[in-house]
Write an enzyme that holds these catalytic residues in place. Sequence first.
Site, PDB file in Angstrom:
ATOM      1  N   ARG A  97      45.305  55.380  33.750  1.00 44.14           N
ATOM      2  CA  ARG A  97      46.199  56.269  34.484  1.00 44.14           C
ATOM      3  C   ARG A  97      47.309  56.802  33.570  1.00 44.14           C
ATOM      4  O   ARG A  97      47.587  56.244  32.520  1.00 44.14           O
ATOM      5  CB  ARG A  97      46.811  55.535  35.676  1.00 44.14           C
ATOM      6  CG  ARG A  97      45.832  55.381  36.848  1.00 44.14           C
ATOM      7  CD  ARG A  97      46.425  54.585  37.991  1.00 44.14           C
ATOM      8  NE  ARG A  97      46.531  53.173  37.674  1.00 44.14           N
ATOM      9  CZ  ARG A  97      47.629  52.573  37.297  1.00 44.14           C
ATOM     10  NH1 ARG A  97      48.772  53.237  37.230  1.00 44.14           N
ATOM     11  NH2 ARG A  97      47.612  51.290  37.013  1.00 44.14           N
ATOM     12  N   LYS A 147      44.427  55.518  43.028  1.00 46.06           N
ATOM     13  CA  LYS A 147      45.792  55.025  43.059  1.00 46.06           C
ATOM     14  C   LYS A 147      46.766  56.071  43.626  1.00 46.06           C
ATOM     15  O   LYS A 147      47.820  55.714  44.150  1.00 46.06           O
ATOM     16  CB  LYS A 147      46.226  54.543  41.674  1.00 46.06           C
ATOM     17  CG  LYS A 147      45.666  53.149  41.312  1.00 46.06           C
ATOM     18  CD  LYS A 147      46.044  52.103  42.346  1.00 46.06           C
ATOM     19  CE  LYS A 147      46.036  50.661  41.857  1.00 46.06           C
ATOM     20  NZ  LYS A 147      44.733  50.076  41.592  1.00 46.06           N
ATOM     21  N   HIS A 152      49.313  45.683  46.691  1.00 43.52           N
ATOM     22  CA  HIS A 152      48.395  45.757  45.543  1.00 43.52           C
ATOM     23  C   HIS A 152      47.825  44.353  45.348  1.00 43.52           C
ATOM     24  O   HIS A 152      48.293  43.572  44.528  1.00 43.52           O
ATOM     25  CB  HIS A 152      49.147  46.220  44.284  1.00 43.52           C
ATOM     26  CG  HIS A 152      48.243  46.486  43.119  1.00 43.52           C
ATOM     27  ND1 HIS A 152      48.643  46.322  41.811  1.00 43.52           N
ATOM     28  CD2 HIS A 152      46.951  46.909  43.065  1.00 43.52           C
ATOM     29  CE1 HIS A 152      47.634  46.638  41.005  1.00 43.52           C
ATOM     30  NE2 HIS A 152      46.605  46.987  41.732  1.00 43.52           N
ATOM     31  N   SER A 197      47.431  44.821  36.726  1.00 43.93           N
ATOM     32  CA  SER A 197      46.109  45.132  36.196  1.00 43.93           C
ATOM     33  C   SER A 197      45.637  44.062  35.198  1.00 43.93           C
ATOM     34  O   SER A 197      46.378  43.678  34.303  1.00 43.93           O
ATOM     35  CB  SER A 197      46.186  46.494  35.503  1.00 43.93           C
ATOM     36  OG  SER A 197      44.906  46.928  35.193  1.00 43.93           O
ATOM     37  N   LYS A 232      42.689  39.894  40.121  1.00 45.52           N
ATOM     38  CA  LYS A 232      42.520  40.163  41.556  1.00 45.52           C
ATOM     39  C   LYS A 232      41.040  40.317  41.915  1.00 45.52           C
ATOM     40  O   LYS A 232      40.551  39.693  42.850  1.00 45.52           O
ATOM     41  CB  LYS A 232      43.266  41.448  41.963  1.00 45.52           C
ATOM     42  CG  LYS A 232      44.776  41.350  41.876  1.00 45.52           C
ATOM     43  CD  LYS A 232      45.464  42.618  42.366  1.00 45.52           C
ATOM     44  CE  LYS A 232      45.113  43.853  41.577  1.00 45.52           C
ATOM     45  NZ  LYS A 232      45.522  43.806  40.164  1.00 45.52           N
ATOM     46  N   THR A 233      40.352  41.173  41.166  1.00 51.37           N
ATOM     47  CA  THR A 233      38.943  41.422  41.473  1.00 51.37           C
ATOM     48  C   THR A 233      38.091  40.198  41.156  1.00 51.37           C
ATOM     49  O   THR A 233      37.277  39.750  41.975  1.00 51.37           O
ATOM     50  CB  THR A 233      38.439  42.651  40.686  1.00 51.37           C
ATOM     51  OG1 THR A 233      39.212  43.783  41.066  1.00 51.37           O
ATOM     52  CG2 THR A 233      36.972  42.931  40.974  1.00 51.37           C
ATOM     53  N   ASP A 250      41.535  45.122  45.837  1.00 53.83           N
ATOM     54  CA  ASP A 250      42.678  45.764  45.177  1.00 53.83           C
ATOM     55  C   ASP A 250      43.782  46.310  46.082  1.00 53.83           C
ATOM     56  O   ASP A 250      44.930  46.289  45.695  1.00 53.83           O
ATOM     57  CB  ASP A 250      42.154  46.907  44.291  1.00 53.83           C
ATOM     58  CG  ASP A 250      43.157  47.370  43.244  1.00 53.83           C
ATOM     59  OD1 ASP A 250      43.586  46.545  42.421  1.00 53.83           O
ATOM     60  OD2 ASP A 250      43.503  48.561  43.247  1.00 53.83           O
ATOM     61  N   ARG A 296      35.106  50.122  33.349  1.00 54.50           N
ATOM     62  CA  ARG A 296      35.176  49.815  34.783  1.00 54.50           C
ATOM     63  C   ARG A 296      33.864  50.050  35.489  1.00 54.50           C
ATOM     64  O   ARG A 296      33.082  50.921  35.105  1.00 54.50           O
ATOM     65  CB  ARG A 296      36.211  50.734  35.445  1.00 54.50           C
ATOM     66  CG  ARG A 296      37.632  50.508  35.006  1.00 54.50           C
ATOM     67  CD  ARG A 296      38.335  49.554  35.934  1.00 54.50           C
ATOM     68  NE  ARG A 296      39.683  49.254  35.501  1.00 54.50           N
ATOM     69  CZ  ARG A 296      40.506  48.480  36.182  1.00 54.50           C
ATOM     70  NH1 ARG A 296      40.143  47.945  37.329  1.00 54.50           N
ATOM     71  NH2 ARG A 296      41.702  48.219  35.732  1.00 54.50           N
TER      72      ARG A 296
HETATM   73  N1  ATP Z   1      41.187  32.433  33.743  1.00 52.57           N
HETATM   74  C1  ATP Z   1      40.909  33.679  34.133  1.00 52.57           C
HETATM   75  N2  ATP Z   1      41.203  34.072  35.394  1.00 52.57           N
HETATM   76  C2  ATP Z   1      40.956  35.340  35.798  1.00 52.57           C
HETATM   77  N3  ATP Z   1      40.385  36.285  35.025  1.00 52.57           N
HETATM   78  C3  ATP Z   1      40.042  35.944  33.766  1.00 52.57           C
HETATM   79  C4  ATP Z   1      40.290  34.632  33.272  1.00 52.57           C
HETATM   80  N4  ATP Z   1      39.858  34.580  31.987  1.00 52.57           N
HETATM   81  C5  ATP Z   1      39.371  35.800  31.700  1.00 52.57           C
HETATM   82  N5  ATP Z   1      39.449  36.633  32.752  1.00 52.57           N
HETATM   83  C6  ATP Z   1      39.051  38.066  32.752  1.00 52.57           C
HETATM   84  O1  ATP Z   1      40.200  38.839  33.042  1.00 52.57           O
HETATM   85  C7  ATP Z   1      39.852  40.014  33.753  1.00 52.57           C
HETATM   86  C8  ATP Z   1      40.578  40.084  35.082  1.00 52.57           C
HETATM   87  O2  ATP Z   1      40.423  41.405  35.552  1.00 52.57           O
HETATM   88  P1  ATP Z   1      40.348  41.873  37.056  1.00 52.57           P
HETATM   89  O3  ATP Z   1      39.344  42.972  37.136  1.00 52.57           O
HETATM   90  O4  ATP Z   1      40.148  40.754  37.991  1.00 52.57           O
HETATM   91  O5  ATP Z   1      41.805  42.511  37.153  1.00 52.57           O
HETATM   92  P2  ATP Z   1      42.559  43.051  38.422  1.00 52.57           P
HETATM   93  O6  ATP Z   1      43.707  42.154  38.697  1.00 52.57           O
HETATM   94  O7  ATP Z   1      41.594  43.273  39.509  1.00 52.57           O
HETATM   95  O8  ATP Z   1      43.150  44.434  37.844  1.00 52.57           O
HETATM   96  P3  ATP Z   1      43.140  45.954  38.382  1.00 52.57           P
HETATM   97  O9  ATP Z   1      44.248  46.094  39.363  1.00 52.57           O
HETATM   98  O10 ATP Z   1      43.377  46.757  37.162  1.00 52.57           O
HETATM   99  O11 ATP Z   1      41.805  46.228  38.976  1.00 52.57           O
HETATM  100  C9  ATP Z   1      38.347  39.970  33.961  1.00 52.57           C
HETATM  101  O12 ATP Z   1      37.759  40.720  32.944  1.00 52.57           O
HETATM  102  C10 ATP Z   1      38.034  38.468  33.804  1.00 52.57           C
HETATM  103  O13 ATP Z   1      36.731  38.228  33.354  1.00 52.57           O
HETATM  104  O1  OAA Z   2      44.236  52.019  39.076  1.00 49.71           O
HETATM  105  C1  OAA Z   2      43.524  51.785  38.094  1.00 49.71           C
HETATM  106  O2  OAA Z   2      43.279  52.586  37.205  1.00 49.71           O
HETATM  107  C2  OAA Z   2      42.907  50.451  37.976  1.00 49.71           C
HETATM  108  C3  OAA Z   2      43.656  49.472  38.751  1.00 49.71           C
HETATM  109  O3  OAA Z   2      43.190  48.943  39.722  1.00 49.71           O
HETATM  110  C4  OAA Z   2      45.043  49.207  38.337  1.00 49.71           C
HETATM  111  O4  OAA Z   2      45.440  49.639  37.240  1.00 49.71           O
HETATM  112  O5  OAA Z   2      45.750  48.557  39.106  1.00 49.71           O
HETATM  113 CA    CA Z   3      40.634  45.171  40.292  1.00 51.12          CA
HETATM  114 MN    MN Z   4      44.591  47.749  40.824  1.00 50.70          MN
END
Ligand code: ATP
Ligand code: OAA
Ligand code: CA
Ligand code: MN
Length: 630
Positions: A148, A293, A312, A330, A334-335, A349, A414
Site C-alpha cells: 500500500r 483496505k 483490524h 501486518s 492474524k491470518t 483480517d 500474497r
Molecule cells: N511464531 C510465528 N507465529 C506467527 N507467524 C509466524 C511465526 N513464525 C513465522 N511466522 C510467519 O509470519 C507470517 C505471519 O503473517 P500473516 O499473514 O499471518 O500476517 P497478518 O497479521 O495476517 O498480516 P496482514 O494484516 O498484512 O495480512 C506468516 O508468513 C507466518 O508463516
Molecule cells: O492491506 C494490505 O495490503 C495487506 C494487509 O492486510 C495489511 O497490510 O494489513
Molecule cells: Ca492477513
Molecule cells: Mn491486514
Amino acid sequence: MPENGGDFTFSKGSKATAAAAALLTRKSLPMIQTHPKGENGICHDDSAAPVKAHTLDELHSLQKKRSTPTTPSRELMDPLPIPGTRTGRWGRPHPGWPPTTIILHPSHCMSDSALKFTHVLYNLSPAAGSFITSTGALATLSGAKTGRSPRDKRVVRDDTTEHELWWGKGSPNIEMDEHAFMVNRERAVDYLNSLDKVFVNDQFLNWDSEHRIKVRIVSARAYHSLFMHNMCIRPTPQELEHFGAPDFTIYNAGQFPCNRYTHYMTSSTSIDINLARREMVILGTQYAGEMKKGLFSVMHYLMPKRGILSLHSGCNMGRGGDVALFFGLSGTGKTTLSTDRNRFLIGDDEHCWSENGVSNIEGGCYAKCIDLSREREPDIWNAIKFGTVLENVVFDEHTRDVDYSDKSVTENTRASYPIEYIPNAKIPCVGPQPKNVILLACDAFGVLPPVSKLNLAQTMYHFISGYTALVAGTEEGVKEPQATFSACFGAAFIMLHPTKYAAMLADKMQKHGATGWLVNTGWSGGRYGSGSRIKLPYTRKIIDAIHSGDLLKASYEKTEVFGLEIPAQVEGVPTEILNPINTWANRDAYKETLLKLGGLFRKNFEVFADYQIGEDNKLTEEILAAGPIF
Ligand SMILES: Nc1ncnc2c1ncn2[C@@H]1O[C@H](COP(=O)(O)OP(=O)(O)OP(=O)(O)O)[C@@H](O)[C@H]1O
Ligand SMILES: O=C([O-])CC(=O)C(=O)O
Ligand SMILES: [Ca+2]
Ligand SMILES: [Mn+2]
C-alpha cells in the site's frame, strides 16, 4: 503547492523511484518525493518496500524462473486469454447490465469516450487473468507497487468530515478538497472509459446482515476484479438481481497516474476517499490491497457511527462457541493463527464487534505467502488453487510450480482466496461475543515474552500503542529492528481519533468479560541477528492454551519494565523460553534492549497522554500507568 505535502523536491532519481516512475508511466518522468523517513527509529508507515525491478521487462522476467520443460506444452506456456464473456457463475447480469456506453460518467456529452463502446465485464467468474500456476491459481504482478501507499491516501475534508475525522499529526487521513477529488475522479473515469473493457463487481461487505454495505468496484484489470470477487462477500444470483444502487463505489484506474500538478498531489499515485459522495478513486497503483483496505477505512467511519467497533483483526471460534480476536499489524500472524485446524475460521483480517457479536467484513482471506510451507500452514497451502489470486510470487516458467521462498519481486507475496477455500470456515462468518482478545506483536528486539496475560488497562495500553518490530529482511545492511507503532493495530485505516475505538474496545471487553493477551510471534533468544523467530508450533501451542482456558489457570510472575504477567508453564512449550531473560546469552544486552524498547513505547505514547479514553478519567489514568515503568 500542496498544503499537506510539506517540503518536497524533484528527485534527481534514486534507482528505485526512477524505476517506479518508469513502470508507472513507461517514461522516466522525474517523481516528486514526499515525506522522508520518521525520526527516532520509529516507523509509522507499514507499506512495503519498492518493487525490485527497473523496467517492466525486468519485472516480468523476475516472476518466471526458467527450467527445462519435461513435456513441452503450448497452452501452458501462453498467457491465458481474457475471456470476453459478460456472465459468469456469479455473473447473471440484472436488467440493464451490462450498459453499453458505460455508466461511469454521464457528465461530458461530446467526447470520444462518451461515444465509445466499452465492454463491461460484470461479476466475472474466476476464469480471467494472466498465468495459471501448477495448482490452478492465477499468478499476477501488481506492477511497481507491491504494497500500500499510505502517503498517497487522501480524504476529502468538508464541513462534516472536518469535525468528525481525525486530522493532523499521526492521522492517516491526508486532506484534499472536493475539487481535487473531482479532478482525480474525472481522470480515472476518463481512463476507464477509454479502455475496451472494464470490470464491474457488485458485492457486499459485512456478514452481519443488519449492517451490510453494498459496494461496486469498477476496475481496469481482470485480476482486480477477481481479487475483489474473492475478498468481498459474493452475492447470490437472487441478491444480484435486486442489488439496486451501491452504497459505495470504487473507480480503480490502476496504473494510470494522477496528474502531479493537481492540487494536493505529491506523487503520481493517489487513493482518494470522498465520504459525502460515497466514492473512492485509485490512480497510479495496481496493488490490489488498496481496494480492500480503502473499503476497510470506510467501514472504520460508518460502523462506529452505529456503535459498532471495526477491528483490524483475525477471528475464529472453538467447537464450544468460544470466540477469539487476533489483533496485530501486518505480518504478525492474524491470518496464520486464525487459520487453525481445530477451530472455525470467521475471518482473517477485518471484523465488526457489535451487540450481535462478531462478524467478518470480508468474504475472503489475503494471506502472506513468503516461505509458505504445506507442513506448517496446510490449510492456506491447500487454498491456493483455481480461483485464488497469487500476487507477485515467482514460478517456474515450464512447470508453473511456485517457489514460495523466492523474494525476487517482493517479500510481500500474497494469496487471495474465498473464505470457503478454508475447510473449517464458519459460514455465515459471524460468531458470539469474544472471550479472548489476543494482541500479536512480532518483536524483533526479542524482549517481549512469547505470551503474557494482560489486565484491561494493559490491553488498552497495548491496543493504543499498536506495536510491532519487523526487520526488512531483504534490505542490505539492516541490522537494527524497526519499531512500528500504529494505533489500534491499524492506524493506516482508522478514520476517527484512536481513543474513540479504544473506548469502544474497553467498553465491550468489560461488558463481555473478555481476557486480553499479548503474544510475541517474533524473536526469542536475542534480537534479530542473534536470536531466532519463535517457532510457529510453539506459538500455536500458546494459542491453544489460551483458547482452552488452561492458561487462565496457570501461575504467573510479573516482568520488569513492562509489568507483564508471564505464565510458569504452557503445555507443549519449553518452559525456559517463557521468560525471555532466560533465553539471552548476555543478560546485560537483554536489559539494555528491554530499556530501549521501553523508551520507544514511552516516546510513542506521549501524544496520547493528553486524551481521555471513554467517559471515565479513571480508565485513562490506569491506561497511562499500564505502560513500561523504569
Ligand atoms: N511464531 C510465528 N507465529 C506467527 N507467524 C509466524 C511465526 N513464525 C513465522 N511466522 C510467519 O509470519 C507470517 C505471519 O503473517 P500473516 O499473514 O499471518 O500476517 P497478518 O497479521 O495476517 O498480516 P496482514 O494484516 O498484512 O495480512 C506468516 O508468513 C507466518 O508463516
Ligand atoms: O492491506 C494490505 O495490503 C495487506 C494487509 O492486510 C495489511 O497490510 O494489513
Ligand atoms: Ca492477513
Ligand atoms: Mn491486514
